[in-house]
Write a protein that holds these residues in place. Structure first.
Motif, PDB file in Angstrom:
ATOM      1  N   UNK A  75       0.833  -1.198   0.000  1.00  0.00           N
ATOM      2  CA  UNK A  75       0.000   0.000   0.000  1.00  0.00           C
ATOM      3  C   UNK A  75       0.872   1.255   0.000  1.00  0.00           C
ATOM      4  N   UNK A  76       0.533   2.202  -0.875  1.00  0.00           N
ATOM      5  CA  UNK A  76       1.121   3.536  -0.860  1.00  0.00           C
ATOM      6  C   UNK A  76       2.645   3.483  -0.967  1.00  0.00           C
ATOM      7  N   UNK A  77       3.373   4.021   0.027  1.00  0.00           N
ATOM      8  CA  UNK A  77       4.826   3.991  -0.034  1.00  0.00           C
ATOM      9  C   UNK A  77       5.359   2.561  -0.050  1.00  0.00           C
ATOM     10  N   UNK A  78       4.651   1.653   0.606  1.00  0.00           N
ATOM     11  CA  UNK A  78       5.038   0.248   0.533  1.00  0.00           C
ATOM     12  C   UNK A  78       5.050  -0.241  -0.900  1.00  0.00           C
ATOM     13  N   UNK A  79       4.163   0.321  -1.729  1.00  0.00           N
ATOM     14  CA  UNK A  79       4.139  -0.028  -3.136  1.00  0.00           C
ATOM     15  C   UNK A  79       5.393   0.411  -3.865  1.00  0.00           C
ATOM     16  N   UNK A  80       5.955   1.554  -3.467  1.00  0.00           N
ATOM     17  CA  UNK A  80       7.216   2.005  -4.061  1.00  0.00           C
ATOM     18  C   UNK A  80       8.331   1.016  -3.728  1.00  0.00           C
ATOM     19  N   UNK A  81       8.366   0.576  -2.484  1.00  0.00           N
ATOM     20  CA  UNK A  81       9.374  -0.405  -2.064  1.00  0.00           C
ATOM     21  C   UNK A  81       9.187  -1.699  -2.849  1.00  0.00           C
ATOM     22  N   UNK A  82       7.927  -2.127  -3.004  1.00  0.00           N
ATOM     23  CA  UNK A  82       7.644  -3.359  -3.740  1.00  0.00           C
ATOM     24  C   UNK A  82       8.040  -3.233  -5.206  1.00  0.00           C
ATOM     25  N   UNK A  83       7.757  -2.081  -5.797  1.00  0.00           N
ATOM     26  CA  UNK A  83       8.090  -1.858  -7.196  1.00  0.00           C
ATOM     27  C   UNK A  83       9.598  -1.864  -7.406  1.00  0.00           C
ATOM     28  N   UNK A  84      10.316  -1.191  -6.524  1.00  0.00           N
ATOM     29  CA  UNK A  84      11.776  -1.185  -6.608  1.00  0.00           C
ATOM     30  C   UNK A  84      12.337  -2.591  -6.419  1.00  0.00           C
ATOM     31  N   UNK A  85      11.734  -3.335  -5.495  1.00  0.00           N
ATOM     32  CA  UNK A  85      12.158  -4.711  -5.216  1.00  0.00           C
ATOM     33  C   UNK A  85      11.975  -5.575  -6.461  1.00  0.00           C
ATOM     34  N   UNK A  86      10.806  -5.446  -7.096  1.00  0.00           N
ATOM     35  CA  UNK A  86      10.514  -6.258  -8.272  1.00  0.00           C
ATOM     36  C   UNK A  86      11.476  -5.951  -9.409  1.00  0.00           C
ATOM     37  N   UNK A  87      11.894  -4.688  -9.514  1.00  0.00           N
ATOM     38  CA  UNK A  87      12.829  -4.329 -10.585  1.00  0.00           C
ATOM     39  C   UNK A  87      14.234  -4.849 -10.326  1.00  0.00           C
ATOM     40  N   UNK A  88      14.580  -5.049  -9.064  1.00  0.00           N
ATOM     41  CA  UNK A  88      15.917  -5.516  -8.715  1.00  0.00           C
ATOM     42  C   UNK A  88      15.989  -7.029  -8.556  1.00  0.00           C
ATOM     43  N   UNK A  89      14.857  -7.698  -8.453  1.00  0.00           N
ATOM     44  CA  UNK A  89      14.827  -9.132  -8.162  1.00  0.00           C
ATOM     45  C   UNK A  89      15.233  -9.952  -9.383  1.00  0.00           C
ATOM     46  N   UNK A  90      15.742 -11.142  -9.103  1.00  0.00           N
ATOM     47  CA  UNK A  90      16.041 -12.082 -10.177  1.00  0.00           C
ATOM     48  C   UNK A  90      14.739 -12.543 -10.829  1.00  0.00           C
ATOM     49  N   UNK A  91      14.828 -12.954 -12.073  1.00  0.00           N
ATOM     50  CA  UNK A  91      13.636 -13.420 -12.781  1.00  0.00           C
ATOM     51  C   UNK A  91      12.963 -14.553 -12.017  1.00  0.00           C
ATOM     52  N   UNK A  92      11.650 -14.404 -11.802  1.00  0.00           N
ATOM     53  CA  UNK A  92      10.890 -15.449 -11.133  1.00  0.00           C
ATOM     54  C   UNK A  92      10.865 -15.364  -9.626  1.00  0.00           C
ATOM     55  N   UNK A  93      11.664 -14.445  -9.025  1.00  0.00           N
ATOM     56  CA  UNK A  93      11.690 -14.370  -7.567  1.00  0.00           C
ATOM     57  C   UNK A  93      10.364 -13.855  -7.019  1.00  0.00           C
ATOM     58  N   UNK A  94       9.748 -12.924  -7.739  1.00  0.00           N
ATOM     59  CA  UNK A  94       8.461 -12.371  -7.307  1.00  0.00           C
ATOM     60  C   UNK A  94       7.384 -12.869  -8.263  1.00  0.00           C
ATOM     61  N   UNK A  95       6.446 -13.639  -7.725  1.00  0.00           N
ATOM     62  CA  UNK A  95       5.419 -14.266  -8.551  1.00  0.00           C
ATOM     63  C   UNK A  95       4.274 -13.317  -8.869  1.00  0.00           C
ATOM     64  N   UNK A  96       3.781 -12.622  -7.842  1.00  0.00           N
ATOM     65  CA  UNK A  96       2.635 -11.729  -8.015  1.00  0.00           C
ATOM     66  C   UNK A  96       2.921 -10.404  -7.328  1.00  0.00           C
ATOM     67  N   UNK A  97       2.420  -9.339  -7.929  1.00  0.00           N
ATOM     68  CA  UNK A  97       2.630  -7.997  -7.398  1.00  0.00           C
ATOM     69  C   UNK A  97       1.284  -7.279  -7.388  1.00  0.00           C
ATOM     70  N   UNK A  98       0.846  -6.868  -6.191  1.00  0.00           N
ATOM     71  CA  UNK A  98      -0.403  -6.121  -6.042  1.00  0.00           C
ATOM     72  C   UNK A  98      -0.060  -4.787  -5.381  1.00  0.00           C
ATOM     73  N   UNK A  99      -0.288  -3.693  -6.105  1.00  0.00           N
ATOM     74  CA  UNK A  99       0.043  -2.354  -5.616  1.00  0.00           C
ATOM     75  C   UNK A  99      -1.246  -1.568  -5.393  1.00  0.00           C
ATOM     76  N   UNK A 100      -1.369  -0.960  -4.214  1.00  0.00           N
ATOM     77  CA  UNK A 100      -2.594  -0.250  -3.844  1.00  0.00           C
ATOM     78  C   UNK A 100      -2.287   1.227  -3.602  1.00  0.00           C
ATOM     79  N   UNK A 101      -2.933   2.093  -4.371  1.00  0.00           N
ATOM     80  CA  UNK A 101      -2.806   3.551  -4.194  1.00  0.00           C
ATOM     81  C   UNK A 101      -1.354   3.992  -4.040  1.00  0.00           C
TER      82      UNK A 101
END
Length: 244
Positions: A75-101
């Motif tokens: 949620x919110x700023x947590x979504x920024x952290x999640x987005x940055x994480x997904x961009x830095x992660x190895x392929x397949x490390x993150x299966x699903x990404x749900x970003x809220x507001x």
């Protein structure tokens, strides 16, 4: 499947309320882990970094015991952290990404934080009376009637695990400066936004949807804290999207 849940600015795992339990009931085969950002929750004595990348690194180290691959709901700023994480992660490390507001540097500053909100947030941070501050944060982030019991609950959370002014300012600075890279992190993500969000314009979510051809669903009237205002709507959107 393991899910990591991340909250937003100055908020912690307890602010999810009953939402994680509802997720567990809706998806009994999944495990949901409530993770605090540095400077909040069980980590409130730590210093919060002043960049999203450094916050992401700290969170990643903190959850190294959770077996991967995993999914993230944020949620919110947590979504920024999640987005940055997904961009830095190895392929397949993150299966699903749900970003809220959430928002990013792909959107202009006046949409990332609506005009008039900055002074209100700064006044909230400076406010000395803790109960009034937490009640006013609820009134800003929720579009529903705020019961006294909930205001008392949020007051108790802050009493037990206070977020320092310095950490709040560091988080604000990190959020304000964050801009993702150009790489699409995952083939598809679920973007949830609230048309009634009085803090972040819903078009910040639409920008992410259009840039990477992700799935977006728009709630008609909920506030910024969508998991508080309409948790069942979120669960239904996830249920519809997961079998994709």
């Amino acid at each position: 499947m393991h899910w990591i849940l991340l909250r937003g600015l100055t908020r912690e795992h307890a602010h999810w309320g009953s939402f994680p339990a509802r997720l567990g009931e809706a998806f009994p085969e999944h495990q949901f882990h409530l993770v605090d950002l540095p400077g909040t929750g069980v980590r409130y004595r730590e210093d919060s970094p002043a960049t999203v990348a450094a916050i992401r690194e700290a969170v990643s180290r903190h959850v190294s015991h959770i077996p991967g691959p995993f999914s993230i709901l944020a949620l919110s700023m947590g979504g920024m952290v999640a987005l940055d994480w997904a961009q830095q992660a190895a392929d397949g490390q993150i299966q699903n990404l749900v970003l809220i507001n959430t928002s990013s540097g792909f959107s202009p500053p006046w949409k990332r934080m609506r005009p008039g909100v900055w002074p209100r947030i700064l006044r909230l941070l400076a406010r000395q009376e803790l109960f009034d501050r937490e009640r006013d944060i609820l009134r800003l982030t929720s579009n529903r009637e705020v019961p006294l019991s909930l205001a008392k609950q949020w007051y108790s959370i802050q009493r037990q695990r206070p977020v320092s002014t310095r950490n709040a300012i560091n988080q604000l600075a990190a959020a304000a400066r964050y801009k993702p890279g150009e790489k699409r992190p995952v083939p598809d993500a679920l973007i949830l936004a609230s048309r009634g969000d009085r803090i972040v314009h819903w078009r910040c979510s639409s920008t992410l949807e259009q840039r990477w051809q992700w799935t977006m669903k728009l709630h008609p009237d909920a506030g910024h804290d969508l998991p508080l205002d309409d948790p069942e709507w979120i669960i239904q959107q996830i249920r519809n999207w997961l079998p994709r």
